[in-house]
Design an enzyme around this catalytic site. Structure first.
Site, PDB file in Angstrom:
ATOM      1  N   GLY A  27      11.938  25.365  -8.998  1.00 45.22           N
ATOM      2  CA  GLY A  27      12.206  24.816  -7.766  1.00 45.22           C
ATOM      3  C   GLY A  27      13.616  24.025  -8.133  1.00 45.22           C
ATOM      4  O   GLY A  27      14.705  23.940  -8.987  1.00 45.22           O
ATOM      5  N   GLN A  29      14.104  20.919  -7.882  1.00 41.95           N
ATOM      6  CA  GLN A  29      14.866  19.794  -9.324  1.00 41.95           C
ATOM      7  C   GLN A  29      14.432  21.143 -10.907  1.00 41.95           C
ATOM      8  O   GLN A  29      14.873  20.619 -12.146  1.00 41.95           O
ATOM      9  CB  GLN A  29      13.439  19.178  -8.776  1.00 41.95           C
ATOM     10  N   SER A  52       5.306  34.446 -10.436  1.00 44.98           N
ATOM     11  CA  SER A  52       6.165  33.192  -9.626  1.00 44.98           C
ATOM     12  C   SER A  52       7.355  34.334  -9.691  1.00 44.98           C
ATOM     13  O   SER A  52       7.416  34.847 -10.692  1.00 44.98           O
ATOM     14  CB  SER A  52       6.025  31.761 -10.706  1.00 44.98           C
ATOM     15  N   GLN A  87      -0.123  19.040  -7.995  1.00 46.49           N
ATOM     16  CA  GLN A  87       0.382  18.668  -9.565  1.00 46.49           C
ATOM     17  C   GLN A  87      -0.947  17.933 -10.086  1.00 46.49           C
ATOM     18  O   GLN A  87      -1.492  18.628 -11.327  1.00 46.49           O
ATOM     19  CB  GLN A  87       0.906  17.097  -9.704  1.00 46.49           C
ATOM     20  N   HIS A 109       9.286  12.149  -9.540  1.00 48.70           N
ATOM     21  CA  HIS A 109       8.126  11.221  -8.896  1.00 48.70           C
ATOM     22  C   HIS A 109       6.887  10.333  -8.805  1.00 48.70           C
ATOM     23  O   HIS A 109       5.866  11.075  -9.742  1.00 48.70           O
ATOM     24  CB  HIS A 109       8.491  12.267  -7.679  1.00 48.70           C
ATOM     25  N   GLU A 196      11.634   7.412   3.317  1.00 45.18           N
ATOM     26  CA  GLU A 196      10.552   8.500   3.919  1.00 45.18           C
ATOM     27  C   GLU A 196      10.487   8.848   5.645  1.00 45.18           C
ATOM     28  O   GLU A 196      10.762   9.071   6.650  1.00 45.18           O
ATOM     29  CB  GLU A 196      10.969  10.085   3.942  1.00 45.18           C
TER      30      GLU A 196
HETATM   31  P1  NAD Z   1      10.326  22.212  -5.444  1.00 43.81           P
HETATM   32  O1  NAD Z   1       9.050  22.856  -3.719  1.00 43.81           O
HETATM   33  O2  NAD Z   1      11.814  23.225  -4.978  1.00 43.81           O
HETATM   34  O3  NAD Z   1      10.076  23.521  -6.306  1.00 43.81           O
HETATM   35  C1  NAD Z   1       7.900  24.045  -6.612  1.00 43.81           C
HETATM   36  C2  NAD Z   1       7.952  24.878  -7.754  1.00 43.81           C
HETATM   37  O4  NAD Z   1       6.968  24.901  -8.315  1.00 43.81           O
HETATM   38  C3  NAD Z   1       8.160  25.968  -7.258  1.00 43.81           C
HETATM   39  O5  NAD Z   1       9.140  26.630  -7.067  1.00 43.81           O
HETATM   40  C4  NAD Z   1       7.262  27.281  -7.898  1.00 43.81           C
HETATM   41  O6  NAD Z   1       8.354  27.433  -9.262  1.00 43.81           O
HETATM   42  C5  NAD Z   1       6.623  25.835  -8.461  1.00 43.81           C
HETATM   43  N1  NAD Z   1       5.063  26.176  -7.705  1.00 43.81           N
HETATM   44  C6  NAD Z   1       4.952  25.346  -6.881  1.00 43.81           C
HETATM   45  N2  NAD Z   1       3.778  25.717  -5.708  1.00 43.81           N
HETATM   46  C7  NAD Z   1       2.991  25.671  -6.905  1.00 43.81           C
HETATM   47  C8  NAD Z   1       1.632  25.798  -7.854  1.00 43.81           C
HETATM   48  N3  NAD Z   1       0.311  25.812  -7.194  1.00 43.81           N
HETATM   49  N4  NAD Z   1       1.322  25.447  -9.133  1.00 43.81           N
HETATM   50  C9  NAD Z   1       2.667  25.886 -10.185  1.00 43.81           C
HETATM   51  N5  NAD Z   1       3.610  26.616 -10.316  1.00 43.81           N
HETATM   52  C10 NAD Z   1       3.960  26.045  -8.469  1.00 43.81           C
HETATM   53  O7  NAD Z   1       9.600  21.349  -5.635  1.00 43.81           O
HETATM   54  P2  NAD Z   1      10.923  20.201  -5.651  1.00 43.81           P
HETATM   55  O8  NAD Z   1      11.488  19.170  -4.700  1.00 43.81           O
HETATM   56  O9  NAD Z   1      12.195  20.503  -7.394  1.00 43.81           O
HETATM   57  O10 NAD Z   1      10.110  18.462  -6.533  1.00 43.81           O
HETATM   58  C11 NAD Z   1       9.992  18.743  -7.949  1.00 43.81           C
HETATM   59  C12 NAD Z   1       9.202  16.999  -8.317  1.00 43.81           C
HETATM   60  O11 NAD Z   1      10.360  16.810  -7.837  1.00 43.81           O
HETATM   61  C13 NAD Z   1       8.280  16.305  -6.977  1.00 43.81           C
HETATM   62  O12 NAD Z   1       7.679  15.761  -7.964  1.00 43.81           O
HETATM   63  C14 NAD Z   1       8.863  15.853  -6.255  1.00 43.81           C
HETATM   64  O13 NAD Z   1       8.761  14.832  -5.340  1.00 43.81           O
HETATM   65  C15 NAD Z   1      10.307  15.881  -7.082  1.00 43.81           C
HETATM   66  N6  NAD Z   1      11.477  15.203  -6.875  1.00 43.81           N
HETATM   67  C16 NAD Z   1      12.695  16.128  -6.160  1.00 43.81           C
HETATM   68  C17 NAD Z   1      13.935  15.588  -5.122  1.00 43.81           C
HETATM   69  C18 NAD Z   1      14.821  16.873  -4.082  1.00 43.81           C
HETATM   70  O14 NAD Z   1      15.019  16.736  -3.252  1.00 43.81           O
HETATM   71  N7  NAD Z   1      13.493  18.474  -3.939  1.00 43.81           N
HETATM   72  C19 NAD Z   1      14.056  14.545  -5.544  1.00 43.81           C
HETATM   73  C20 NAD Z   1      13.666  14.014  -6.761  1.00 43.81           C
HETATM   74  C21 NAD Z   1      12.239  14.452  -7.129  1.00 43.81           C
HETATM   75 MG    MG Z   2      13.412   9.628  -1.926  1.00 48.94          MG
HETATM   76 MG    MG Z   3       9.587  11.230  -1.357  1.00 49.76          MG
END
Ligand code: NAD
Ligand code: MG
Ligand code: MG
Ligand code: MG
Ligand code: MG
Ligand code: MG
Length: 339
Positions: A27, A29, A52, A87, A109, A196
């Site tokens: 996704g 990240q 996926s 997770q 995170h 947040e």
């Molecule tokens: P996201 O929602 O963008 O992406 C998640 C991806 O996980 C999906 O694209 C899919 O490929 C997969 N997925 C979704 N559901 C699933 C499931 N049930 N089983 C297996 N795979 C599945 O997530 P994100 O925002 O990239 O967040 C990922 C981590 O990064 C989290 O721990 C978040 O807190 C952390 N984080 C996010 C950001 C941000 O700006 N988005 C910034 C810093 C840290």
């Molecule tokens: Mg934050």
């Molecule tokens: Mg947060």
């Protein structure tokens, strides 16, 4: 106390050279970590669930895509980048069985480790590398030869090299080009949730909504209220992002500066601060985490109801119309997906 900060010279990619990094999830990240690391010369595989929709996208970028379990097995370093609320389940079924002695379990995170939703074995390293920006910016900035600041935290150092590996990972992302700050899982998790809830998402959006309601209930047109209380917020936030609160006040009119400095503290006052402290306590004593985990177990009924309430609010209805007049917004949206 100032955070310890690391740069390129403090990190060495050799700590990743004989390792495979498994990125779980593709996704916001996930795609940025996978592509930046690959272009930094690191062996990367991507783990995705069956069916996926990201599979093709990742393959088109030349990445090797496996099932989550296969990737966890192949990876020496397993970075978990699926949404936080899924997770624990995915970890239990598809990652933990494939963690071997001296492997690394990594996160962006701290929620699941800090609140005990994931309890890894004692013979692996656990660290966090958390870019302080959405994934699309992590990727875009890297391709321009720069990087976004990252946080690192070491929760468990079984091998004795956890920090070197975390710094190497941050370097592969481009993070050490900007600066990598050291924190702990506890500090990152608690400050992220507080920020947040009290300020960024919760605090700001309620302030906007109440301001909109006060103007429209006083008989002003909703379109005008929308521009004054919501639309112009971006301009103000951009100024704060670039120059702090001082920089923002320098750029607005003296009238806005005087009005803001004298009236702002009457809106957000000591009583508000006390309520913010209560919100922080609920984060620290895990009241919030327990509530959120329970809400997910029940199929997010409260979240669905709150989403529907918001969708019916007049500010959203008028906002949809006004935003459709601003056709340049579409482009900005994909580039700046919010956390
Ligand atoms: P996201 O929602 O963008 O992406 C998640 C991806 O996980 C999906 O694209 C899919 O490929 C997969 N997925 C979704 N559901 C699933 C499931 N049930 N089983 C297996 N795979 C599945 O997530 P994100 O925002 O990239 O967040 C990922 C981590 O990064 C989290 O721990 C978040 O807190 C952390 N984080 C996010 C950001 C941000 O700006 N988005 C910034 C810093 C840290
Ligand atoms: Mg934050
Ligand atoms: Mg947060
Ligand atoms: Mg104005
Ligand atoms: Mg004005
Ligand atoms: Mg605590």
């Amino acid at each position: 106390m100032e955070a310890k900060t690391y740069y390129n010279d403090d990190a060495d990619l050799k700590y990743l050279s004989d390792k495979t990094v498994a990125i779980i999830g593709y996704g916001s990240q996930g795609h940025a970590h996978a592509l930046n690391l690959k272009e930094s010369g690191v062996d990367v595989v991507v783990g995705l669930r069956k069916g996926s929709s990201s599979r093709e996208e990742a393959q088109n970028e030349g990445l090797e895509v496996l099932s989550t379990a296969e990737a966890a097995k192949k990876g020496d370093i397993v970075m978990v980048l699926i949404p936080d609320q899924f997770q624990a389940e995915v970890y239990k079924n598809e990652i933990q069985p494939h963690l071997s002695d001296g492997n690394v379990l990594a996160f962006a995170h701290g929620f699941n480790i800090h609140f005990g939703q994931i309890e890894p074995p004692s013979n692996v390293d656990i660290f966090m590398v958390a870019p302080k920006s959405p994934g699309h910016l992590v990727r875009r900035v890297y391709t321009k030869g720069s990087g976004v600041p990252c946080l690192i935290a070491i929760e468990q150092d079984y091998t004795g090299t956890a920090k070197n590996t975390a710094l190497a990972y941050a370097k592969g992302l481009g993070g050490t080009r900007a600066g990598v700050l050291e924190t702990t899982f506890e500090e990152e998790t608690e400050t992220d949730l507080f920020g947040e809830q009290a300020v960024l998402c919760g605090g700001v959006s309620e302030l906007v909504k109440q301001g909109f309601e006060v103007l429209t209930e006083a008989g002003y047109q909703p379109e005008i209220a929308y521009f004054e209380c919501l639309h112009e917020l971006k301009l103000i936030v951009d100024l704060m992002y670039e120059g702090g609160i001082e920089g923002m006040y320098y750029s607005v009119s003296d009238t806005a500066e005087y009005g803001g400095l004298t009236r702002g503290p009457r809106i957000i006052d000591e009583v508000t601060k006390k309520r913010m402290e209560a919100i922080l306590s609920e984060v620290q004593d895990s009241t919030f985490a327990d509530e959120w985990i329970e809400e997910n177990k029940n199929g997010i009924p409260k979240l669905k109801a709150l989403r529907s309430d918001l969708d019916n609010h007049k500010i959203e209805k008028v906002g949809k119309q006004l935003r459709s007049m601003m056709n340049w917004l579409e482009e900005d949206k994909t580039a700046e997906a919010a956390e």
